[in-house]
Design a protein around this motif. Structure first.
Motif, PDB file in Angstrom:
ATOM      1  N   LYS A   1      -5.671  -1.802  -2.472  1.00 47.69           N
ATOM      2  CA  LYS A   1      -5.166  -1.673  -3.841  1.00 47.69           C
ATOM      3  C   LYS A   1      -5.035  -0.199  -4.180  1.00 47.69           C
ATOM      4  O   LYS A   1      -5.885   0.612  -3.810  1.00 47.69           O
ATOM      5  CB  LYS A   1      -6.109  -2.344  -4.837  1.00 47.69           C
ATOM      6  CG  LYS A   1      -6.232  -3.831  -4.633  1.00 47.69           C
ATOM      7  CD  LYS A   1      -7.183  -4.422  -5.628  1.00 47.69           C
ATOM      8  CE  LYS A   1      -7.368  -5.910  -5.405  1.00 47.69           C
ATOM      9  NZ  LYS A   1      -8.335  -6.477  -6.345  1.00 47.69           N
ATOM     10  N   ASP A   2      -3.966   0.147  -4.902  1.00 49.92           N
ATOM     11  CA  ASP A   2      -3.735   1.532  -5.319  1.00 49.92           C
ATOM     12  C   ASP A   2      -4.376   1.782  -6.679  1.00 49.92           C
ATOM     13  O   ASP A   2      -4.280   0.963  -7.590  1.00 49.92           O
ATOM     14  CB  ASP A   2      -2.237   1.822  -5.389  1.00 49.92           C
ATOM     15  CG  ASP A   2      -1.578   1.774  -4.026  1.00 49.92           C
ATOM     16  OD1 ASP A   2      -2.226   2.188  -3.054  1.00 49.92           O
ATOM     17  OD2 ASP A   2      -0.413   1.348  -3.939  1.00 49.92           O
ATOM     18  N   PHE A   3      -5.025   2.947  -6.813  1.00 53.28           N
ATOM     19  CA  PHE A   3      -5.693   3.319  -8.050  1.00 53.28           C
ATOM     20  C   PHE A   3      -5.266   4.716  -8.471  1.00 53.28           C
ATOM     21  O   PHE A   3      -4.874   5.533  -7.644  1.00 53.28           O
ATOM     22  CB  PHE A   3      -7.222   3.321  -7.874  1.00 53.28           C
ATOM     23  CG  PHE A   3      -7.808   1.957  -7.699  1.00 53.28           C
ATOM     24  CD1 PHE A   3      -8.174   1.202  -8.797  1.00 53.28           C
ATOM     25  CD2 PHE A   3      -7.990   1.419  -6.434  1.00 53.28           C
ATOM     26  CE1 PHE A   3      -8.719  -0.060  -8.634  1.00 53.28           C
ATOM     27  CE2 PHE A   3      -8.537   0.166  -6.255  1.00 53.28           C
ATOM     28  CZ  PHE A   3      -8.894  -0.582  -7.362  1.00 53.28           C
TER      29      PHE A   3
ATOM     30  N   MET B   1       0.850  -1.177   0.000  1.00 53.42           N
ATOM     31  CA  MET B   1       0.000   0.000   0.000  1.00 53.42           C
ATOM     32  C   MET B   1       0.892   1.236   0.000  1.00 53.42           C
ATOM     33  O   MET B   1       1.572   1.522   0.967  1.00 53.42           O
ATOM     34  CB  MET B   1      -0.905  -0.029   1.223  1.00 53.42           C
ATOM     35  CG  MET B   1      -1.852   1.135   1.294  1.00 53.42           C
ATOM     36  SD  MET B   1      -3.091   0.898   2.564  1.00 53.42           S
ATOM     37  CE  MET B   1      -2.517   2.045   3.768  1.00 53.42           C
ATOM     38  N   ALA B   2       0.884   1.974  -1.097  1.00 53.35           N
ATOM     39  CA  ALA B   2       1.744   3.144  -1.223  1.00 53.35           C
ATOM     40  C   ALA B   2       0.988   4.442  -0.968  1.00 53.35           C
ATOM     41  O   ALA B   2       1.598   5.432  -0.587  1.00 53.35           O
ATOM     42  CB  ALA B   2       2.363   3.173  -2.610  1.00 53.35           C
ATOM     43  N   TYR B   3      -0.298   4.453  -1.173  1.00 59.86           N
ATOM     44  CA  TYR B   3      -1.088   5.682  -1.049  1.00 59.86           C
ATOM     45  C   TYR B   3      -2.114   5.559   0.072  1.00 59.86           C
ATOM     46  O   TYR B   3      -2.467   4.472   0.496  1.00 59.86           O
ATOM     47  CB  TYR B   3      -1.800   5.995  -2.375  1.00 59.86           C
ATOM     48  CG  TYR B   3      -0.847   6.226  -3.508  1.00 59.86           C
ATOM     49  CD1 TYR B   3      -0.129   7.406  -3.602  1.00 59.86           C
ATOM     50  CD2 TYR B   3      -0.646   5.256  -4.481  1.00 59.86           C
ATOM     51  CE1 TYR B   3       0.763   7.625  -4.637  1.00 59.86           C
ATOM     52  CE2 TYR B   3       0.244   5.467  -5.525  1.00 59.86           C
ATOM     53  CZ  TYR B   3       0.938   6.648  -5.591  1.00 59.86           C
ATOM     54  OH  TYR B   3       1.823   6.855  -6.607  1.00 59.86           O
TER      55      TYR B   3
ATOM     56  N   LYS C   1     -10.005   5.110 -15.084  1.00 55.87           N
ATOM     57  CA  LYS C   1      -9.668   4.606 -13.756  1.00 55.87           C
ATOM     58  C   LYS C   1      -8.853   3.340 -13.945  1.00 55.87           C
ATOM     59  O   LYS C   1      -9.214   2.485 -14.756  1.00 55.87           O
ATOM     60  CB  LYS C   1     -10.913   4.308 -12.933  1.00 55.87           C
ATOM     61  CG  LYS C   1     -10.613   3.858 -11.522  1.00 55.87           C
ATOM     62  CD  LYS C   1     -11.894   3.653 -10.725  1.00 55.87           C
ATOM     63  CE  LYS C   1     -11.574   3.234  -9.301  1.00 55.87           C
ATOM     64  NZ  LYS C   1     -12.800   3.009  -8.533  1.00 55.87           N
ATOM     65  N   GLU C   2      -7.744   3.218 -13.195  1.00 58.63           N
ATOM     66  CA  GLU C   2      -6.854   2.087 -13.389  1.00 58.63           C
ATOM     67  C   GLU C   2      -6.226   1.683 -12.059  1.00 58.63           C
ATOM     68  O   GLU C   2      -5.847   2.528 -11.260  1.00 58.63           O
ATOM     69  CB  GLU C   2      -5.758   2.468 -14.382  1.00 58.63           C
ATOM     70  CG  GLU C   2      -4.680   1.442 -14.584  1.00 58.63           C
ATOM     71  CD  GLU C   2      -3.631   1.919 -15.558  1.00 58.63           C
ATOM     72  OE1 GLU C   2      -3.534   1.283 -16.616  1.00 58.63           O
ATOM     73  OE2 GLU C   2      -2.927   2.890 -15.274  1.00 58.63           O
ATOM     74  N   GLU C   3      -6.120   0.372 -11.856  1.00 59.94           N
ATOM     75  CA  GLU C   3      -5.393  -0.120 -10.686  1.00 59.94           C
ATOM     76  C   GLU C   3      -3.904  -0.042 -10.983  1.00 59.94           C
ATOM     77  O   GLU C   3      -3.452  -0.414 -12.069  1.00 59.94           O
ATOM     78  CB  GLU C   3      -5.770  -1.565 -10.379  1.00 59.94           C
ATOM     79  CG  GLU C   3      -5.043  -2.120  -9.177  1.00 59.94           C
ATOM     80  CD  GLU C   3      -5.343  -3.566  -8.901  1.00 59.94           C
ATOM     81  OE1 GLU C   3      -4.662  -4.137  -8.035  1.00 59.94           O
ATOM     82  OE2 GLU C   3      -6.239  -4.142  -9.545  1.00 59.94           O
ATOM     83  N   MET C   4      -3.153   0.464 -10.029  1.00 62.96           N
ATOM     84  CA  MET C   4      -1.708   0.599 -10.205  1.00 62.96           C
ATOM     85  C   MET C   4      -1.032  -0.604  -9.571  1.00 62.96           C
ATOM     86  O   MET C   4      -1.217  -0.889  -8.398  1.00 62.96           O
ATOM     87  CB  MET C   4      -1.211   1.892  -9.553  1.00 62.96           C
ATOM     88  CG  MET C   4      -1.783   3.127 -10.182  1.00 62.96           C
ATOM     89  SD  MET C   4      -1.402   4.637  -9.299  1.00 62.96           S
ATOM     90  CE  MET C   4       0.327   4.558  -9.060  1.00 62.96           C
ATOM     91  N   ARG C   5      -0.245  -1.298 -10.359  1.00 65.48           N
ATOM     92  CA  ARG C   5       0.521  -2.440  -9.856  1.00 65.48           C
ATOM     93  C   ARG C   5       1.988  -2.063  -9.927  1.00 65.48           C
ATOM     94  O   ARG C   5       2.563  -1.958 -11.001  1.00 65.48           O
ATOM     95  CB  ARG C   5       0.241  -3.678 -10.690  1.00 65.48           C
ATOM     96  CG  ARG C   5      -1.181  -4.133 -10.569  1.00 65.48           C
ATOM     97  CD  ARG C   5      -1.402  -5.442 -11.291  1.00 65.48           C
ATOM     98  NE  ARG C   5      -2.768  -5.842 -11.180  1.00 65.48           N
ATOM     99  CZ  ARG C   5      -3.614  -5.890 -12.199  1.00 65.48           C
ATOM    100  NH1 ARG C   5      -3.213  -5.567 -13.398  1.00 65.48           N
ATOM    101  NH2 ARG C   5      -4.855  -6.260 -12.018  1.00 65.48           N
TER     102      ARG C   5
END
Length: 80
Positions: free
Chosen positions: A32-34, A1-3, A43-47
């Motif tokens: 999940k980061d978006f 989790m970055a955000y 809208k996109e999930e960031m991996r």
């Protein structure tokens, strides 16, 4: 989790769909980061791929490890 769960704008980020600058927000939802555009429906999930080790560069590369030792025998000239 970055955000965090709070939506925050990414300064200078450009939306890949509508090409609008400074319209991307990042947030965390359910672990999940978006990233999401506030101007269009992007809208996109960031991996994030985290590197497993340090990359080899000219700064951290050791020449002793990569070069094999070569023995050179100098033969004297007997014609004199």
């Amino acid at each position: 989790m970055a955000y965090s769960t709070k939506r925050r704008f990414m300064a200078g980020a450009v939306c890949p769909r509508c090409s609008t600058m400074d319209s991307i927000v990042v947030f965390n939802l359910d672990g999940k980061d978006f990233r999401e555009c506030v101007n269009c429906d992007f809208k996109e999930e960031m991996r994030l791929n985290i590197a497993t080790g340090e990359l080899q560069t000219r700064v951290n590369h050791h020449e002793e490890e990569s070069q094999a030792v070569q023995v050179i025998n100098i033969i004297p000239d007997k014609s004199n």
